[in-house]
Scaffold this motif. Structure first.
Motif, PDB file in Angstrom:
ATOM      1  N   MET A  70       1.256   6.804  -3.669  1.00  0.00           N
ATOM      2  CA  MET A  70       0.529   5.908  -4.580  1.00  0.00           C
ATOM      3  C   MET A  70      -0.422   5.005  -3.802  1.00  0.00           C
ATOM      4  SD  MET A  70       2.968   5.087  -7.765  1.00  0.00           S
ATOM      5  CE  MET A  70       4.599   4.984  -7.095  1.00  0.00           C
ATOM      6  N   GLU A  71       0.004   4.583  -2.607  1.00  0.00           N
ATOM      7  CA  GLU A  71      -0.914   3.768  -1.810  1.00  0.00           C
ATOM      8  C   GLU A  71      -2.142   4.598  -1.412  1.00  0.00           C
ATOM      9  OE1 GLU A  71       0.164   2.262   2.070  1.00  0.00           O
ATOM     10  OE2 GLU A  71      -1.224   0.596   1.870  1.00  0.00           O
TER      11      GLU A  71
ATOM     12  N   ILE B 201      -3.469   7.076  -2.994  1.00  0.00           N
ATOM     13  CA  ILE B 201      -4.322   7.223  -4.176  1.00  0.00           C
ATOM     14  C   ILE B 201      -5.114   5.941  -4.416  1.00  0.00           C
ATOM     15  CG2 ILE B 201      -4.300   7.496  -6.699  1.00  0.00           C
ATOM     16  CD1 ILE B 201      -1.940   9.394  -6.343  1.00  0.00           C
ATOM     17  N   PHE B 202      -4.432   4.813  -4.265  1.00  0.00           N
ATOM     18  CA  PHE B 202      -5.110   3.527  -4.464  1.00  0.00           C
ATOM     19  C   PHE B 202      -6.278   3.379  -3.488  1.00  0.00           C
ATOM     20  CE2 PHE B 202      -5.821  -0.980  -3.839  1.00  0.00           C
ATOM     21  CZ  PHE B 202      -5.863  -1.442  -5.140  1.00  0.00           C
TER      22      PHE B 202
ATOM     23  N   PRO C 117      -1.066  -3.933  -4.573  1.00  0.00           N
ATOM     24  CA  PRO C 117      -0.309  -2.712  -4.292  1.00  0.00           C
ATOM     25  C   PRO C 117       0.233  -2.658  -2.859  1.00  0.00           C
ATOM     26  CG  PRO C 117      -2.634  -2.232  -4.592  1.00  0.00           C
ATOM     27  CD  PRO C 117      -2.454  -3.662  -4.931  1.00  0.00           C
TER      28      PRO C 117
ATOM     29  N   LEU D  27       2.687  -0.304  -9.275  1.00  0.00           N
ATOM     30  CA  LEU D  27       2.040   0.545  -8.277  1.00  0.00           C
ATOM     31  C   LEU D  27       1.398   1.755  -8.931  1.00  0.00           C
ATOM     32  CD1 LEU D  27       4.197   1.027  -5.061  1.00  0.00           C
ATOM     33  CD2 LEU D  27       1.754   0.627  -5.174  1.00  0.00           C
TER      34      LEU D  27
ATOM     35  N   SER E 283      -1.642   0.532 -11.021  1.00  0.00           N
ATOM     36  CA  SER E 283      -2.808   0.071 -10.265  1.00  0.00           C
ATOM     37  C   SER E 283      -3.459   1.225  -9.504  1.00  0.00           C
ATOM     38  CB  SER E 283      -2.445  -1.086  -9.337  1.00  0.00           C
ATOM     39  OG  SER E 283      -1.423  -0.714  -8.466  1.00  0.00           O
ATOM     40  N   SER E 284      -2.652   2.164  -8.975  1.00  0.00           N
ATOM     41  CA  SER E 284      -3.294   3.243  -8.221  1.00  0.00           C
ATOM     42  C   SER E 284      -4.023   4.213  -9.149  1.00  0.00           C
ATOM     43  CB  SER E 284      -2.285   3.973  -7.337  1.00  0.00           C
ATOM     44  OG  SER E 284      -1.171   4.361  -8.074  1.00  0.00           O
ATOM     45  N   THR E 285      -3.449   4.520 -10.297  1.00  0.00           N
ATOM     46  CA  THR E 285      -4.142   5.406 -11.241  1.00  0.00           C
ATOM     47  C   THR E 285      -5.427   4.748 -11.739  1.00  0.00           C
ATOM     48  OG1 THR E 285      -1.935   5.937 -12.013  1.00  0.00           O
ATOM     49  CG2 THR E 285      -3.751   6.913 -13.218  1.00  0.00           C
TER      50      THR E 285
END
Lengths: 254, 244
Positions: free
Chosen positions: A144-145, A147-148, A202, A228, A231-233
């Motif tokens: 996820m990080e 992706i962010f 994040p 998380l 926010s990443s999406t």
């Protein structure tokens, strides 16, 4: 129209970055380990020997849990931000999909992330903190990080084409972020009024979640996971939209 | 069928393109006069049918490279419409996707991917590319050890095997030696026989005249003449060598 194989090109661009990075470094992987080790050593020395205000067990591992996500965020964001300008000859001369350039830059930084995660795991095991079943969450959290950062880099890299100062703004922002992420202080010591800022940050969320897992052998909080993921999406979608708008004039501004 | 169709295409660039700094952005916001623009192409219209080969001629700054940039869809026109049907392989600069620290072989693979080949196609074309380039054992040396002639040979070899419908070449062929130029010409003729389209920009008049059946003559962003190369190119040469 470019009708090639997106994934094959992406792996080729990442391979190129690895090769160039390690061909110009005689000590290779060692350099990726040196920076977090030095920072960890310095922070541990200061907060356990010089200024002892809070007693946190396993402080060096604690600090490393903060440094690894932070380091990845800053290096990936900077290389993502500068990627389009640095690859100007590609943008101006070859009809490849533009979006692949910042994505490849961020993903190339993942190799350094993997090395640093290896270091973190080595420390966790050396401190006899042991493996627990919540470790299964870790890959998802790191993903996820990544992706962010991809989403954010799409925006900053495109802005950097139009306004070259963007890069310096990002660098200053990273400096501020170091203090806004609970790297060497505890999340529980934050005044309640400021907690929302951390909840939606994040990098901070990842730090808190990986400490829960690695140090306390607890499942990450549901709220952190949800934030998380959201926010990443959100960042990736916004990044793609902004990039799609701005890419039409890259040729004119490079 | 027209593979390339330009309808009243104009393209401008902002002047002072180097000053992409916040300071100049802010000052231009507070001043009335906007950024002055420079007209690279003015109302350009032409069609290219599949299987033809077209030379673009004109003096420096006539807009030739901008035109190729539009065909490759690297840039978008300010006015008018650009339609391109088919896969484009662009050889617009000497080794633009090449990196000096990578070996020749690594650069070939990277460039093949940039040109749109997948893993299988790259593996299939690899030996032919190396063979065509005539680089030999040097293929495993880093590119920084190559001469510019060797780099152009490798770049051309990749582009020639990119399996494109339209090949764009901007002033790069002249770097190779005589033998290699002959080899390139042969390859390009073969390319044409397969019904593919070739667009080339070059100041090497004899080369483009032998290679291309049509020509577009540009001058200061406008089309002066479009027609058979046997007619347009001599007219351009006469005009440019005539005393002013």
């Amino acid at each position: 129209m470019w009708t090639g194989d997106f994934l094959y090109l992406l792996t080729n661009l990442m391979q190129k970055d690895f090769r160039i990075r390690y061909r110009n470094m005689s000590l290779g992987v060692f350099w990726s380990l040196l920076n977090p080790l030095i920072m960890m050593g310095v922070l541990t020395f200061i907060f356990t020997r010089i200024s002892v205000s809070q007693a946190i067990p396993h402080f060096s591992v604690y600090v490393l849990c903060g440094l690894v996500p932070f380091n990845f965020f800053t290096t990936a964001l900077i290389s993502g931000t500068t990627s389009l300008v640095e690859n100007a000859p590609l943008i101006k001369k070859l009809p490849v999909p533009r979006v692949i350039i910042p994505i490849a830059a961020v993903l190339s930084s993942c190799q350094q992330l993997l090395i640093q995660i290896g270091l973190l795991v080595a420390f966790v095991l050396a401190f006899r903190l042991g493996v627990n079943r919540y470790w299964a969450w870790l890959p998802l959290l790191w993903l996820m990080e990544v992706i962010f950062v991809c989403g954010l880099s799409l925006i900053t890299s495109a802005l950097n084409v139009y306004i070259r100062d963007t890069r310096y703004v990002v660098e200053s922002f990273n400096l501020v972020l170091f203090w806004l992420v609970p790297i060497f202080y505890s999340f529980s010591s934050i005044r309640p009024a400021y907690v929302p800022i951390y909840h939606w940050n994040p990098v901070a969320a990842l730090v808190v979640a990986s400490r829960n897992i690695l140090l306390d052998a607890q499942a990450p909080q549901g709220q952190i996971l949800r934030n998380l993921a959201l926010s990443s999406t959100f960042m990736l979608v916004v990044g793609l939209l902004v990039f799609g708008r701005l890419k039409a004039r890259f040729y004119d501004h490079l | 069928m027209a593979v390339i169709d330009f309808e009243h295409v104009s393209k401008t660039f902002a002047r002072h393109r180097g000053q992409m700094l916040l300071r100049s952005r802010l000052t231009s916001m507070f001043r009335d006069r906007g950024i002055s623009r420079f007209q690279a192409l003015k109302d350009v219209s032409f069609r290219v049918e599949a299987g033809t080969s077209v030379a673009i001629v004109g003096p420096n700054g006539a807009g030739k490279s901008t035109l190729l940039g539009l065909i490759a869809q690297l840039a978008q026109p300010d006015e008018g419409r650009v339609v391109v049907n088919g896969r484009v392989a662009a050889l617009l600069e000497l080794g633009s996707g090449f990196h000096p620290d990578l070996t020749g072989a690594e650069n070939v693979r990277l460039n093949a991917a940039l040109m749109g080949l997948n893993r299988k196609q790259t593996a299939q074309a690899f030996d032919a590319i190396v063979e065509f380039s005539g680089i030999g054992d040097f293929i495993h040396e880093p590119l920084r050890a190559y001469s510019s002639g060797m780099i152009v040979r490798l770049a051309f070899a990749v582009a020639a095997h990119a399996d494109a419908d339209i090949l764009l070449i901007d002033e790069v062929l002249v770097v190779g030696d005589q033998a290699f130029q002959a080899k390139c010409q042969q390859r390009l003729q073969e390319f044409r026989r397969q019904g593919k389209t070739l667009i080339c920009v070059s100041h090497a008049v004899p080369l483009v005249q032998s290679l291309c059946d049509e020509a577009i003559w540009l001058e200061k962003g406008s089309v002066v003449e479009v027609g058979p190369s046997s007619k347009v190119i001599p007219a351009y040469v006469d005009q440019s060598t005539a005393p002013a």
